[in-house]
Design an enzyme around this catalytic site. Structure first.
Site, PDB file in Angstrom:
ATOM      1  N   GLU A  80       9.511  -0.770  -1.341  1.00 51.39           N
ATOM      2  CA  GLU A  80       8.190  -1.174  -1.846  1.00 51.39           C
ATOM      3  C   GLU A  80       7.145  -0.082  -1.614  1.00 51.39           C
ATOM      4  O   GLU A  80       5.995  -0.245  -1.991  1.00 51.39           O
ATOM      5  CB  GLU A  80       7.730  -2.465  -1.154  1.00 51.39           C
ATOM      6  CG  GLU A  80       8.437  -3.706  -1.626  1.00 51.39           C
ATOM      7  CD  GLU A  80       7.787  -4.331  -2.839  1.00 51.39           C
ATOM      8  OE1 GLU A  80       6.931  -3.696  -3.468  1.00 51.39           O
ATOM      9  OE2 GLU A  80       8.149  -5.474  -3.162  1.00 51.39           O
ATOM     10  N   THR A 109      10.797  -5.546  -6.390  1.00 52.03           N
ATOM     11  CA  THR A 109       9.653  -6.450  -6.375  1.00 52.03           C
ATOM     12  C   THR A 109      10.129  -7.749  -5.752  1.00 52.03           C
ATOM     13  O   THR A 109      11.286  -8.142  -5.926  1.00 52.03           O
ATOM     14  CB  THR A 109       9.056  -6.661  -7.782  1.00 52.03           C
ATOM     15  OG1 THR A 109       7.872  -7.453  -7.671  1.00 52.03           O
ATOM     16  CG2 THR A 109      10.033  -7.313  -8.746  1.00 52.03           C
ATOM     17  N   LYS A 138       8.475   2.819  -5.840  1.00 55.27           N
ATOM     18  CA  LYS A 138       8.626   1.362  -5.720  1.00 55.27           C
ATOM     19  C   LYS A 138       9.807   0.962  -6.588  1.00 55.27           C
ATOM     20  O   LYS A 138       9.764   1.115  -7.808  1.00 55.27           O
ATOM     21  CB  LYS A 138       7.349   0.654  -6.179  1.00 55.27           C
ATOM     22  CG  LYS A 138       7.438  -0.871  -6.147  1.00 55.27           C
ATOM     23  CD  LYS A 138       6.101  -1.480  -6.535  1.00 55.27           C
ATOM     24  CE  LYS A 138       6.169  -2.983  -6.748  1.00 55.27           C
ATOM     25  NZ  LYS A 138       6.570  -3.744  -5.586  1.00 55.27           N
TER      26      LYS A 138
END
Length: 103
Positions: free
Chosen positions: A74, A24, A21
């Site tokens: 993500e 954000t 990841k």
């Protein structure tokens, strides 16, 4: 104890630490981060510190303009990403992408 600058749901901690990841997506309340910022990262549930990240880029996006690349960053499918964003920010349309790397 030093305060955390940004928090993530605990379910994202392993993906962040493993480098799966790398972005954000946040609402306007967290649109102030900029490239070069170094942030202490904590878990949303207990505010426990778990790493430090450096912001590498920022951009704006809407739910409709999210792409497969955003989803890959993500570590989700595009459908999952749109659902997660809708669940976290119901009724919102403008979002801020924060790209980062762990330090």
């Amino acid at each position: 104890m030093q305060a955390n600058d940004i928090t993530f749901f605990q379910r994202f901690q392993d993906d962040i630490l493993a480098g799966r990841k790398t972005i954000t997506i946040r609402d306007a309340a967290e649109s102030h981060f900029k490239p070069g910022d170094v942030l202490r990262v904590g878990r949303y549930e207990d505010d426990g510190y778990f790493c430090t990240i450096a912001v590498t880029a920022t951009s704006t996006v809407t739910l409709d303009t999210l792409t497969e690349q955003h989803a890959q960053q993500e570590n989700m499918t595009l459908g999952q990403l749109r659902q997660v964003i809708s669940d976290i920010y119901p009724g919102e349309s403008q979002f801020y992408v924060i790209e980062f790397k762990t330090l």
